[in-house]
Design an enzyme around this catalytic site. Structure first.
Site, PDB file in Angstrom:
ATOM      1  N   GLY A 130      35.206  35.881  31.470  1.00  0.00           N
ATOM      2  CA  GLY A 130      35.129  34.904  32.419  1.00  0.00           C
ATOM      3  C   GLY A 130      33.433  34.688  32.720  1.00  0.00           C
ATOM      4  O   GLY A 130      32.705  34.727  31.499  1.00  0.00           O
ATOM      5  N   ASP A 160      40.254  46.191  51.926  1.00  0.00           N
ATOM      6  CA  ASP A 160      40.854  44.870  51.363  1.00  0.00           C
ATOM      7  C   ASP A 160      42.189  45.557  50.809  1.00  0.00           C
ATOM      8  O   ASP A 160      42.411  45.116  49.638  1.00  0.00           O
ATOM      9  CB  ASP A 160      39.845  44.416  50.328  1.00  0.00           C
ATOM     10  CG  ASP A 160      40.319  42.927  49.997  1.00  0.00           C
ATOM     11  OD1 ASP A 160      41.164  42.323  50.752  1.00  0.00           O
ATOM     12  OD2 ASP A 160      39.884  42.589  48.848  1.00  0.00           O
TER      13      ASP A 160
END
Length: 420
Positions: A59, A190
């Site tokens: 990425g 999360d």
């Protein structure tokens, strides 16, 4: 910022997007990582050497490689580790690394498992980190366990419903995980299916990954005080994030348990009542406030009367009694879920069975079962923080709406290994 596998892979698949206008700036542009050839050897801070295999994710910020301990052998497709590498100037890994070094060392996890007579604990192990120089450039890296697929993929494959037994088993696993990280001064903040990964070798073991928003709520045992901050409102994954987060309050132990409650309800009924309006955070916040005020009414919106899981209502009722600084009664919460298993004529047999959705799960709005809701993810970028936040609320961005493929790895998103 980079976050444990899930966030890493997400960033490896798509470049980060800036949040909507008026909500702050996106993360600063960072340098691209250069690919190392298979066989490159990295030496961590403890002088242990690791050999890289093929890259399995790429990425804008870094690369994720298969890896193994250094030897004369080539790193094959069965490698038990992964290493995240990125240019040292990028610096998004430092905060999360603090969590791993404080709470995820293998001997620390093993000691907890032994004292609590546990077969396994779903917290990823930290194996090492360091700096590597090549071609006049410096790179940061972190060594992690390798994992398999994530539960969000399983959730979609099963028609967006999990069997009731599985939901309760996952709740029990997460209570084990949360008690451990809470006792080591952190909250996760999360929890969701995409941050839960199956073991690479054992499909009956699940691990909570991505500590990108992990928060040190009790540094040196001193609890943080309740304080609302408008600049931090709605941090987290909006459909699951806690009421505290919606108000801009730093996460606490009750926040994790509240999020877990929302997850279990969604896994069982397929969709939370506020999922059609995720672009309106105030609506989502107010819906959750209504849920807290009247849990029974909330459950009636999610399940038919004959399929309403009493244990989940009891779980959420227990969580709503917690104050900001309270220590949860983990064993009482476990007992509630275990009673739920008993009520359907089963028990926790350590086997996670992902079967197709059936009506006995307690269906929510049936028309929405196959509808994938849009997700709004707020990720914050901050370098070092006095609050010891893994991803603190300084700069925010949306997560990509387009789902990427989950490569054959690991901690679903590589952790934020370091931060500058």
């Amino acid at each position: 910022m980079y976050r444990l596998y899930r966030s890493c892979i997400r960033s490896l698949q798509m470049p980060p997007k800036a949040q909507a206008a008026g909500k702050g700036r996106g993360p600063a542009k960072r340098k691209l990582a250069e690919e190392f050839p298979p066989g490159e050897v990295l030496t961590d801070t403890s002088k242990k050497s690791w050999k890289l295999g093929d890259p399995i994710g790429q990425g804008g910020f870094g690369l994720l490689y298969l890896a193994n301990e250094n030897s004369s052998k080539t790193v094959g497709a069965d490698a038990p580790y992964v290493i995240k590498v990125e240019p040292s100037d990028n610096g998004p890994l430092f905060s999360e690394l603090k969590f791993y070094m404080r709470a995820a060392k293998p001997d620390l996890i093993q000691s907890w498992m032994t004292s609590h007579k546990m077969k396994y604990l779903g917290v990823p192990k930290y194996w090492g980190s360091g700096l590597h120089e090549k071609g006049g450039k410096r790179y940061r890296f972190m060594v992690m366990d390798r994992f398999g697929t994530d539960l969000q993929k399983k959730f979609e494959e099963t028609g967006r419903r999990f069997p009731r037994k599985l939901v309760l088993q996952l709740g029990l696993r997460l209570l084990d995980i949360l008690e451990y990280i809470h006792e080591h001064e952190y909250v996760h903040a999360d929890i969701k299916a995409s941050n839960l990964l199956l073991s690479h070798n054992n499909p009956n073991q699940v691990y909570l990954v991505d500590y990108g928003l992990a928060y040190r709520y009790a540094p040196e045992g001193v609890l943080k005080e309740y304080k609302e901050d408008p600049k931090r409102c709605h941090d987290g994954t909006i459909e699951f994030t806690s009421i505290d987060a919606h108000k801009g309050v730093s996460p606490c132990r009750r926040s994790d348990l509240e999020i877990l409650g929302y997850c279990m309800v969604q896994w069982l009924c397929s969709k939370l009542p506020w999922e059609d309006k995720l672009q309106d955070p105030l609506y989502v916040r107010d819906s959750k406030l209504q849920c807290r005020d009247n849990v029974s009414e909330f459950m009636s919106k999610c399940f038919s009367s004959q399929d309403k899981p009493d244990e989940l209502q009891k779980f959420m009722e227990e969580v709503k009694t917690l104050s900001y600084t309270d220590k949860p009664a983990y064993q009482k919460l476990r007992s509630i879920l275990e009673a739920g298993l008993k009520s359907i004529g089963t028990k926790d047999d350590d086997k996670l069975e992902f079967s197709s959705a059936v009506s006995s799960n307690g269906a929510g709005p049936s028309s929405s079962a196959k509808k994938t809701s849009k997700r709004k993810k707020v990720v914050d970028y901050k370098e070092e923080s006095d609050d010891e936040v893994v991803g603190s609320p300084a700069k925010k961005r949306k997560s990509p709406k387009k789902k990427g493929k989950n490569p054959l790895f690991l901690l679903s998103h590589a952790p934020v290994l370091f931060s500058g």
